[in-house]
Design an enzyme around this catalytic site. Structure first.
Site, PDB file in Angstrom:
ATOM      1  N   CYS A  18       0.876  -1.150   0.000  1.00  0.00           N
ATOM      2  CA  CYS A  18       0.000   0.000   0.000  1.00  0.00           C
ATOM      3  C   CYS A  18       0.921   1.209   0.000  1.00  0.00           C
ATOM      4  O   CYS A  18       2.137   1.068   0.107  1.00  0.00           O
ATOM      5  CB  CYS A  18      -0.859   0.015   1.257  1.00  0.00           C
ATOM      6  N   GLU A  71       9.483 -12.463 -20.898  1.00  0.00           N
ATOM      7  CA  GLU A  71       9.141 -11.099 -20.501  1.00  0.00           C
ATOM      8  C   GLU A  71       8.031 -10.530 -21.397  1.00  0.00           C
ATOM      9  O   GLU A  71       7.109  -9.866 -20.913  1.00  0.00           O
ATOM     10  CB  GLU A  71      10.401 -10.221 -20.534  1.00  0.00           C
ATOM     11  N   ASN A  86       1.148   0.094   5.888  1.00  0.00           N
ATOM     12  CA  ASN A  86       1.565  -0.686   4.718  1.00  0.00           C
ATOM     13  C   ASN A  86       2.350  -1.877   5.247  1.00  0.00           C
ATOM     14  O   ASN A  86       3.323  -1.696   5.969  1.00  0.00           O
ATOM     15  CB  ASN A  86       2.465   0.179   3.815  1.00  0.00           C
TER      16      ASN A  86
END
Ligand code: M6R
Length: 610
Positions: free
Chosen positions: A2, A483, A99
């Protein structure tokens, strides 16, 4: 995963908090909230959804007015995204934003429930708020002691912004594992999970270390250790400017960051080259040390792990040292066979990825040397590694990594040249030649960005209705396909897999139909014929083939439906320019499908939880 912020000063606090949170939305965006001292009362505004939803809500409900407070943007871990689970959360006389993850929250919740606490949300954070409230009752009027007592009980990771009802216009902050900085301006101070949040106000900041506590009030900032003893800390200055955290005229951060790749490579490699040779001494890496490593492990997650895959091919080819690439979440639990004399390379953009950090700590415990390749300055991985190479990509805001990947590749190459030289596998002349090819990469990428934008948009148009697709390649092209595939799926939401082209016929080819586009990467001259055979196999089974090929390769026109040409360089270096069309295809596909490119669903930029 967060973002938290806090402010004490003279400006409109709600506005500062919202503006700072916009720079942290990449960390989570399923709900947002703020708490501000309004006439000496803590007033909370919070809502499920984006920060924009909170702003709208405050237009109707009124925004808290004051000059000190805390704010949060959430990526849900405990409890679904909802108004009630949004931060801030409160305990008796205390309100917090958080967080991280509190691992022992169930035990603590039971302890508090037994003492009569009532919980409104499903979050671990509310448990911390109530625990702070509990200790505050035992230490009335003593916020610092309360925090000291509380963090002794917490297990897990946290960065907390804390306000106490009895201390208007004072903000406290404390961290363990999760990142937190304390910004220092003129007559104002800030807390934030990351530097871009404060750049528009100040570049000066303190980096809070493990269990350090900050107190922000009208007199400035004081920092204390876990026992409440005052500390003197070094004030750092961010070398990122405001523009780096703004879109600068581009519609999305991702496309801006794709365009920044040439300069990111230059800024990363130029200071590490002297007299035409790699020079990693400033990163505590010298030839003597390199010579001694027996085997190498590269450990990372997601895109960073894919950079490691390319690194493996390059290091093994040039330095002839065995390299194992591991996903960090697997490595940390598989009892890896590493010991003193081995080198473990951790690659991470954020430097805070929980699994990568834990893997690095394990490697150290087992006696290996650790080298971190990290973009975020002062992050946990950067601070704890034995050796450190910073990539200088600047802040990467889009959740989908592009420029951070390119510079991770560039560092992998530079490291491989240095290692090959140290091991006597190449001489200085060859090392200089290779280094100078690496220095040409920015201009190759610029060429692609000038010539391939339309072409890749066209390709993306062909993909938007696909439900599933495959990326195939051999050798370095396979490493790059991984990727390409991740990039596409994370932002377009189209299912996609990467496959070693030669492995298709062992099962996966049964999936091929006319509805399954195949993106084939063919940039390796030694493998071209083999790859083209595999392409023909899928074409013969009806697949629409998009070929990403080196511009001098002659491939039968009936082997593909669309082709994207990549300017020629030596085979070994092709993943660097060839990554760019793959990024562009992912980007345009996401845009054409109307997705939120920079903030794809369910994801967050920095994965600080397991
Ligand atoms: O910050 P890190 O490089 O350690 O992050 C690793 C992955 O979470 C990250 O690369 C992720 O896969 C990105 N969404 C890829 O675009």
């Amino acid at each position: 995963m967060c973002g938290i912020v806090g402010y004490v000063g003279y400006r409109d606090c709600s506005e500062v908090l919202v503006s700072a949170l916009t720079k942290l939305e990449y960390r989570g965006y399923d709900s947002a909230g703020i708490a501000v001292f309004d006439n000496n009362e803590i007033k909370v505004a919070k809502s499920k959804g984006r920060l924009a939803d909170l702003v709208e809500k405050m237009k109707t409900d009124g925004k808290p007015e004051g000059v000190a407070g805390i704010g949060h943007t959430r990526w849900a871990t405990h409890g679904e995204p909802s108004d009630v689970n949004s931060h801030p959360h409160s305990g008796a006389k205390v309100t917090i934003v958080h967080n991280g993850i509190i691992e022992n929250y169930k035990e603590l919740k039971k302890f508090l429930t037994d003492k009569g606490a009532k919980f409104l949300s499903d979050t671990d954070t509310e448990v911390v708020a109530k625990l702070l409230g509990y200790y505050y009752k035992l230490n009335p009027g003593k916020p610092l002691d309360t925090i000291v007592e509380t963090i002794k009980e917490l297990e897990g990771s946290f960065a907390l912004g804390v306000v106490f009802q009895d201390f208007p216009d004072v903000v406290y902050a404390v961290r363990r594992e999760s990142p937190l900085i304390v910004g220092v301006g003129k007559n104002e101070s800030f807390i934030a999970s990351d530097v871009p949040a404060i750049l528009q106000y100040t570049k000066d900041y303190y980096l809070l270390e493990h269990d350090e506590i900050a107190k922000l009030d009208c007199n400035g900032v004081e920092i204390f250790d876990e026992h409440g003893k005052k500390l003197e800390k070094e004030l750092l200055t961010a070398d990122w400017d405001m523009d780096a955290a703004e879109k600068g005229g581009y519609p999305h951060f991702m496309i801006k960051e794709i365009h920044e790749q040439p300069s990111s490579i230059k800024t990363t490699i130029t200071p590490r080259i002297s007299n035409g040779l790699p020079d990693l001494k400033e990163c505590s890496i010298d030839l003597e040390k390199l010579r001694k490593f027996k085997q190498i492990f590269i450990v990372a997650c997601g895109t960073a792990m894919h950079a490691g895959m390319v690194g493996k091919y390059v290091i093994e080819k040039l330095a002839r040292v065995s390299v194992t690439v591991d996903i960090a979440s697997e490595f940390r639990y598989r009892e890896p066979l590493i010991s003193k004399g081995d080198l473990v390379i951790i690659i991470s953009q954020s430097g805070e990825t929980a699994d990568s950090l834990a893997a690095m700590r394990l490697a150290k415990k087992l006696g290996a040397s650790t080298l971190a390749i990290v973009n975020a300055k002062g992050s946990s991985i950067a601070r704890e590694a034995d050796m450190l190479i910073y990539t200088h990509a600047g802040p990467e805001i889009a959740v989908a990594s592009t420029k951070a990947y390119i510079v991770q590749l560039a560092v992998m190459y530079l490291f491989a040249f240095d290692l090959a030289l140290a091991k006597g596998m190449i001489d200085e002349a060859e090392c200089k030649r290779l280094t100078s090819i690496l220095q040409d990469m920015p201009s190759l990428i610029e060429t692609i960005l000038e010539t391939e934008l339309e072409n890749t948009q066209y390709v993306s148009n062909q993909l938007i209705t696909a439900e599933s697709l495959l990326y195939i390649g051999r050798g370095l092209d396979y490493a790059l396909s991984m990727e390409g595939s991740l990039k596409l799926k994370e932002i377009s939401y189209i299912h996609s897999e990467s496959y070693a082209a030669g492995e298709l016929k062992h099962g996966t080819i049964s999936l091929i139909t006319k509805d399954m586009p195949v993106i084939a990467v063919a940039t390796q001259s030694a493998l071209l014929d083999k790859t083209v055979s595999n392409i023909k196999e899928v074409k013969a089974r009806g697949a629409k083939v998009i070929l990403i090929a080196r511009d001098d390769f002659n491939v039968d026109e009936d082997a593909y439906d669309y082709i994207v040409r990549v300017p020629k360089t030596e085979d070994l270096f092709m993943p660097i320019p060839a990554a760019v069309p793959l990024q562009l295809i992912a980007y345009y596909t996401s845009v054409l499908r109307g997705n939120d490119v920079d903030k794809p669903r369910n994801l967050a930029k920095s994965v600080t939880v397991e």
